[in-house]
Scaffold this motif. Structure first.
Motif, PDB file in Angstrom:
ATOM      1  N   ALA A  69       0.874  -1.247   0.028  1.00 60.66           N
ATOM      2  CA  ALA A  69       0.114  -0.042   0.102  1.00 60.66           C
ATOM      3  C   ALA A  69       0.963   1.320  -0.066  1.00 60.66           C
ATOM      4  N   ALA A  70       2.045   1.268   0.912  1.00 58.80           N
ATOM      5  CA  ALA A  70       2.691   2.432   0.897  1.00 58.80           C
ATOM      6  C   ALA A  70       3.539   2.357  -0.412  1.00 58.80           C
ATOM      7  N   LEU A  71       3.943   1.330  -1.250  1.00 66.01           N
ATOM      8  CA  LEU A  71       4.536   1.525  -2.474  1.00 66.01           C
ATOM      9  C   LEU A  71       3.529   2.204  -3.471  1.00 66.01           C
ATOM     10  N   VAL A  72       2.457   1.645  -3.509  1.00 68.76           N
ATOM     11  CA  VAL A  72       1.209   2.262  -4.477  1.00 68.76           C
ATOM     12  C   VAL A  72       1.212   3.866  -4.303  1.00 68.76           C
ATOM     13  N   ASN A  73       1.167   4.034  -2.871  1.00 67.80           N
ATOM     14  CA  ASN A  73       1.077   5.612  -2.603  1.00 67.80           C
ATOM     15  C   ASN A  73       2.203   6.309  -2.932  1.00 67.80           C
ATOM     16  N   VAL A  74       3.207   5.725  -2.940  1.00 69.15           N
ATOM     17  CA  VAL A  74       4.405   6.808  -3.433  1.00 69.15           C
ATOM     18  C   VAL A  74       4.294   7.105  -4.811  1.00 69.15           C
ATOM     19  N   PHE A  75       3.884   6.249  -5.605  1.00 63.27           N
ATOM     20  CA  PHE A  75       3.533   6.358  -7.139  1.00 63.27           C
ATOM     21  C   PHE A  75       2.420   7.311  -7.323  1.00 63.27           C
ATOM     22  N   PHE A  76       1.345   7.038  -6.746  1.00 65.06           N
ATOM     23  CA  PHE A  76       0.109   8.042  -6.969  1.00 65.06           C
ATOM     24  C   PHE A  76       0.450   9.376  -6.074  1.00 65.06           C
ATOM     25  N   GLY A  77       0.961   9.113  -4.929  1.00 62.18           N
ATOM     26  CA  GLY A  77       1.178  10.314  -4.118  1.00 62.18           C
ATOM     27  C   GLY A  77       2.189  11.280  -4.973  1.00 62.18           C
ATOM     28  N   ILE A  78       2.994  10.884  -5.380  1.00 57.16           N
ATOM     29  CA  ILE A  78       4.112  11.775  -6.267  1.00 57.16           C
ATOM     30  C   ILE A  78       3.328  12.492  -7.454  1.00 57.16           C
ATOM     31  N   MET A  79       2.360  11.503  -7.961  1.00 59.08           N
ATOM     32  CA  MET A  79       1.763  11.941  -9.284  1.00 59.08           C
ATOM     33  C   MET A  79       0.626  13.166  -8.850  1.00 59.08           C
ATOM     34  N   VAL A  80      -0.181  12.955  -7.690  1.00 64.84           N
ATOM     35  CA  VAL A  80      -1.152  13.816  -7.127  1.00 64.84           C
ATOM     36  C   VAL A  80      -0.191  15.354  -6.492  1.00 64.84           C
ATOM     37  N   ALA A  81       0.876  15.100  -5.910  1.00 58.31           N
ATOM     38  CA  ALA A  81       1.604  16.285  -5.616  1.00 58.31           C
ATOM     39  C   ALA A  81       2.104  16.937  -6.741  1.00 58.31           C
ATOM     40  N   TRP A  82       2.627  16.469  -7.702  1.00 57.81           N
ATOM     41  CA  TRP A  82       2.975  17.148  -8.927  1.00 57.81           C
ATOM     42  C   TRP A  82       1.852  17.833  -9.627  1.00 57.81           C
ATOM     43  N   VAL A  83       0.876  17.098  -9.869  1.00 59.11           N
ATOM     44  CA  VAL A  83      -0.513  17.819 -10.421  1.00 59.11           C
ATOM     45  C   VAL A  83      -0.934  19.058  -9.783  1.00 59.11           C
ATOM     46  N   LEU A  84      -0.921  18.773  -8.457  1.00 56.46           N
ATOM     47  CA  LEU A  84      -1.346  19.860  -7.551  1.00 56.46           C
ATOM     48  C   LEU A  84      -0.368  21.253  -7.295  1.00 56.46           C
ATOM     49  N   VAL A  85       0.915  20.828  -7.681  1.00 56.71           N
ATOM     50  CA  VAL A  85       1.885  22.190  -7.515  1.00 56.71           C
ATOM     51  C   VAL A  85       2.047  22.665  -8.807  1.00 56.71           C
ATOM     52  N   ARG A  86       2.412  21.783 -10.033  1.00 53.88           N
ATOM     53  CA  ARG A  86       2.717  22.182 -11.303  1.00 53.88           C
ATOM     54  C   ARG A  86       1.398  22.694 -12.111  1.00 53.88           C
ATOM     55  N   TYR A  87       0.292  22.170 -12.193  1.00 54.17           N
ATOM     56  CA  TYR A  87      -0.843  22.398 -13.145  1.00 54.17           C
ATOM     57  C   TYR A  87      -1.935  23.204 -12.533  1.00 54.17           C
ATOM     58  N   GLU A  88      -2.793  23.816 -13.546  1.00 58.85           N
ATOM     59  CA  GLU A  88      -3.867  24.486 -13.134  1.00 58.85           C
ATOM     60  C   GLU A  88      -4.823  23.702 -13.746  1.00 58.85           C
ATOM     61  N   PHE A  89      -6.098  23.474 -12.708  1.00 53.06           N
ATOM     62  CA  PHE A  89      -7.127  22.983 -13.620  1.00 53.06           C
ATOM     63  C   PHE A  89      -8.452  23.151 -12.571  1.00 53.06           C
ATOM     64  N   PHE A  90      -9.633  23.049 -13.027  1.00 47.81           N
ATOM     65  CA  PHE A  90     -10.777  23.419 -12.259  1.00 47.81           C
ATOM     66  C   PHE A  90     -11.026  22.780 -10.805  1.00 47.81           C
ATOM     67  N   GLY A  91     -11.114  23.329  -9.805  1.00 50.39           N
ATOM     68  CA  GLY A  91     -11.436  22.623  -8.697  1.00 50.39           C
ATOM     69  C   GLY A  91     -10.188  22.182  -8.026  1.00 50.39           C
ATOM     70  N   LYS A  92      -9.063  22.657  -8.278  1.00 48.16           N
ATOM     71  CA  LYS A  92      -7.815  22.504  -7.416  1.00 48.16           C
ATOM     72  C   LYS A  92      -7.753  22.538  -6.294  1.00 48.16           C
ATOM     73  N   LYS A  93      -8.129  23.709  -5.643  1.00 45.97           N
ATOM     74  CA  LYS A  93      -8.158  23.949  -4.144  1.00 45.97           C
ATOM     75  C   LYS A  93      -8.969  22.885  -3.320  1.00 45.97           C
ATOM     76  N   ILE A  94     -10.053  22.761  -4.135  1.00 52.37           N
ATOM     77  CA  ILE A  94     -10.831  21.646  -3.319  1.00 52.37           C
ATOM     78  C   ILE A  94     -10.130  20.205  -3.343  1.00 52.37           C
ATOM     79  N   VAL A  95      -9.763  20.081  -4.399  1.00 56.72           N
ATOM     80  CA  VAL A  95      -8.890  18.538  -4.499  1.00 56.72           C
ATOM     81  C   VAL A  95      -7.843  18.719  -3.523  1.00 56.72           C
ATOM     82  N   ASP A  96      -7.044  19.630  -3.492  1.00 59.96           N
ATOM     83  CA  ASP A  96      -5.962  19.731  -2.678  1.00 59.96           C
ATOM     84  C   ASP A  96      -6.594  19.737  -1.068  1.00 59.96           C
ATOM     85  N   ALA A  97      -7.588  20.048  -0.830  1.00 61.00           N
ATOM     86  CA  ALA A  97      -8.228  20.098   0.666  1.00 61.00           C
ATOM     87  C   ALA A  97      -8.579  18.640   0.876  1.00 61.00           C
TER      88      ALA A  97
END
Lengths: 276, 310
Positions: A69-97
């Motif tokens: 579970a931690a391994l899968v989370n590393v993969f998707f966690g980095i993806m989520v963090a990357w998307v939240l930091v680098r890209y703009e998209f609708f509803g980003k603030k809510i997704v972040d929360a």
């Protein structure tokens, strides 16, 4: 008073004294009790309890599912963090929360909700049932619950590092001819590594001890879908204090060893980064 | 934060010479440190799908299941005497544990950030210890200490006192699992703010308490509130540790999460979800407050950094 020991601010003795007293009373002395209680067992008795087939099966499941579970989370966690930091998209603030939902949702609530989703007639379960995949009351269910509770740890440790990332480093890589993937793999990922490791160990340690969100979805079949914390609770219910304590020692030593290893690895990798 | 790259940023205008190689005038220009649009779309889709399935679905589902029978049913569930007493006990337990850990957090942060002493890092590690201990073990340690075979067991039963399988045990277990929240929030904040303001107040003649109330507390109030809110959310939602030290006597040593388990195991799924949606709602309120305070806290931290520069 010697001038060396003079302090402008007051309250050192009071606050440090209170801190140590409260820490000892609530945490240290009760925890030490686990080790004191274990010492009343002979080595053979202890070994017999902690290597019983049922206990071994529970470690395999707890450590294995937590690790995956931690391994899968590393993969998707980095993806989520990357998307939240680098890209703009609708509803980003809510997704972040919303990333913090697993922290905010009590474990028992998460447990019954995940079970309702993954039983064969649940929202997700009915999609998986025709494919012959059963999640609820299997080891896969344990993995799903542990993935749920671990995700925020990775996102929240990687996110600030990405936010503070100096763009010049990536520009330098690009100007030296690296393509985007090479820059990510050779430049960005190594710099994220310490944060990844911290996030991984936090998620792993949390998953190891997790109880509430797992026991509803796991089915709790001894030897098959029984996690170690549940086995400890079961032994306590039967007033087998010595047995419960012996297993608790194994878990405590296991999770401290993980945290220690990761701290050492992190210390080495940060030294390595500092040298570069 | 990602900025939208200006289309030609970083490129030298080479006029028509670019057409010598390839006519790129109609292709959108991409910065060398940005990903191709398809990669970006793929990553956003991947991340949002994962979050949707793993976090979004459970959140929607808990309210869908919880409101299936209508709000009237929910209120009926909440007003059941057993559930009502579970709600009351949850508030009592949080009402004791949270202030205890709050006072401890402030004291620990004051000692650690305002003074230098040996073993500081060890102390910080020990304060974080409860986070790496399984909730079940958190309950177990108090059973060992105060249970019948424990060192205080005989004395307690002689004096007709009950800690384990009673309310004090639930309070202790909850205090253990929420132990680090306030301290670990305040320590980095107060470290960043430094000691100069307090020292100035002292030099100007303020007493220790005046310094704390008038200088320190206003500086740390958002961090403190943040820690208290997280601490409270965990205290109200704790299941494993409380389950181990509770006698599971209905209407007596049952908190909301335990009551959810009881209803669920009684095949009263609708009732369990009605109560679960109440806790989930509290969780959402926590998230909203947390996000709001995070902004305030960031502002306080920036102000502290500005003070350091000037």
């Amino acid at each position: 008073m010697a001038s060396k020991n003079f302090r402008v601010l007051p309250g050192f003795r009071l606050t440090l004294g209170y801190t140590l007293l409260y820490l000892s009373l609530i945490v240290l002395i009760p925890l030490a009790g686990v080790f004191v209680k274990t010492s009343t067992l002979s080595w053979e008795q202890f070994w017999h309890i902690v290597t019983a087939p049922r206990a071994l099966a529970s470690y395999r499941l707890s450590f294995g599912a937590s690790f995956l579970a931690a391994l899968v989370n590393v993969f998707f966690g980095i993806m989520v963090a990357w998307v939240l930091v680098r890209y703009e998209f609708f509803g980003k603030k809510i997704v972040d929360a919303l990333v913090d939902i697993p922290f905010a949702l009590p474990t028992a609530v998460a447990g019954i909700t995940l079970t309702a989703l993954y039983v064969p007639n649940g929202w997700i379960g009915q999609l998986l049932a025709p494919m012959g995949v059963q999640v609820a009351f299997t080891q896969l269910g344990v993995f799903i619950a542990l993935t749920f509770i671990g995700l925020p740890f990775i996102v929240r440790t990687v996110q600030p590092v990405l936010e503070d990332f100096d763009p010049e480093i990536e520009e330098a890589a690009a100007s030296l001819g690296a393509n985007r993937w090479q820059t990510f793999r050779r430049v960005i990922l190594p710099m994220l590594f310490p944060a990844m490791l911290t996030g991984f160990s936090l998620a792993f340690a949390r998953a190891l001890g997790e109880y509430g969100s797992v026991i509803f979805i796991a089915g709790n079949m001894p030897g098959k879908t029984e996690i170690t914390p549940l086995l400890i609770a079961t032994k306590l219910d039967q007033f087998d204090y010595a047995g419960a304590t012996a297993l608790a020692v194994v878990m405590l030593v296991g999770s401290f060893a993980i945290l220690l290893t990761v701290n050492l690895l992190q210390w080495r990798s940060s030294r390595h980064l500092a040298r570069v | 934060m990602a900025q939208q790259p200006s289309p030609r940023a970083g490129l030298i205008d080479m006029g028509d010479t670019t057409t010598f190689f390839r006519d790129t005038r109609h292709e959108p220009h991409r910065r060398a440190t940005a990903e191709a649009p398809w990669v970006r779309r793929l990553l956003i889709t991947g991340a949002l799908s994962f979050l949707g399935i793993f976090l979004g679905m459970p959140l929607v589902s808990v309210f869908a299941e919880g409101l299936k029978k209508g709000l009237g049913f929910n209120f009926h569930t909440f007003l059941d005497p057993q559930t009502l007493s579970a709600i009351k006990l949850t508030f009592i337990v949080a009402g004791i544990s949270v202030p205890l850990n709050c006072v401890f957090g402030v004291a620990a942060a004051w000692a650690i950030t305002k003074f230098d002493f040996r073993g500081k890092n060890l102390l910080i590690t020990l304060i974080d210890l409860p986070f790496s201990v399984s909730p079940v073990i958190a309950g177990l340690i108090y059973v060992l200490l105060f249970g019948a075979p424990g060192p205080f067991g005989t004395w307690l039963s002689d004096h007709n006192l009950k800690i384990i399988f009673a309310v004090p045990g639930i309070v202790l277990a909850t205090t253990f699992v929420t132990f680090p929240f306030v301290a670990r929030e305040l320590i980095p904040l107060m470290q960043a703010q430094g000691r100069t303001e307090e020292e100035a107040a002292r030099v100007l003649g303020a007493s220790g308490w005046q310094t704390f109330w008038r200088v320190t507390l206003p500086n740390i109030k958002w961090g403190l509130l943040y820690g208290v809110i997280l601490c409270n959310a965990r205290a109200m939602g704790e299941f494993g540790a409380v389950s181990v030290v509770s006698s599971h006597i209905r209407g007596e040593t049952i908190t909301i999460p335990l009551q959810i388990e009881i209803l669920y195991n009684d095949y009263n799924t609708a009732g369990a979800f009605a109560l679960a949606s109440l806790l989930a709602f509290l969780g959402l309120v926590t998230l909203v407050l947390k996000t709001w305070i995070e902004r305030k806290k960031a502002a306080a931290l920036r102000a502290a950094e500005m003070d350091l520069i000037t």
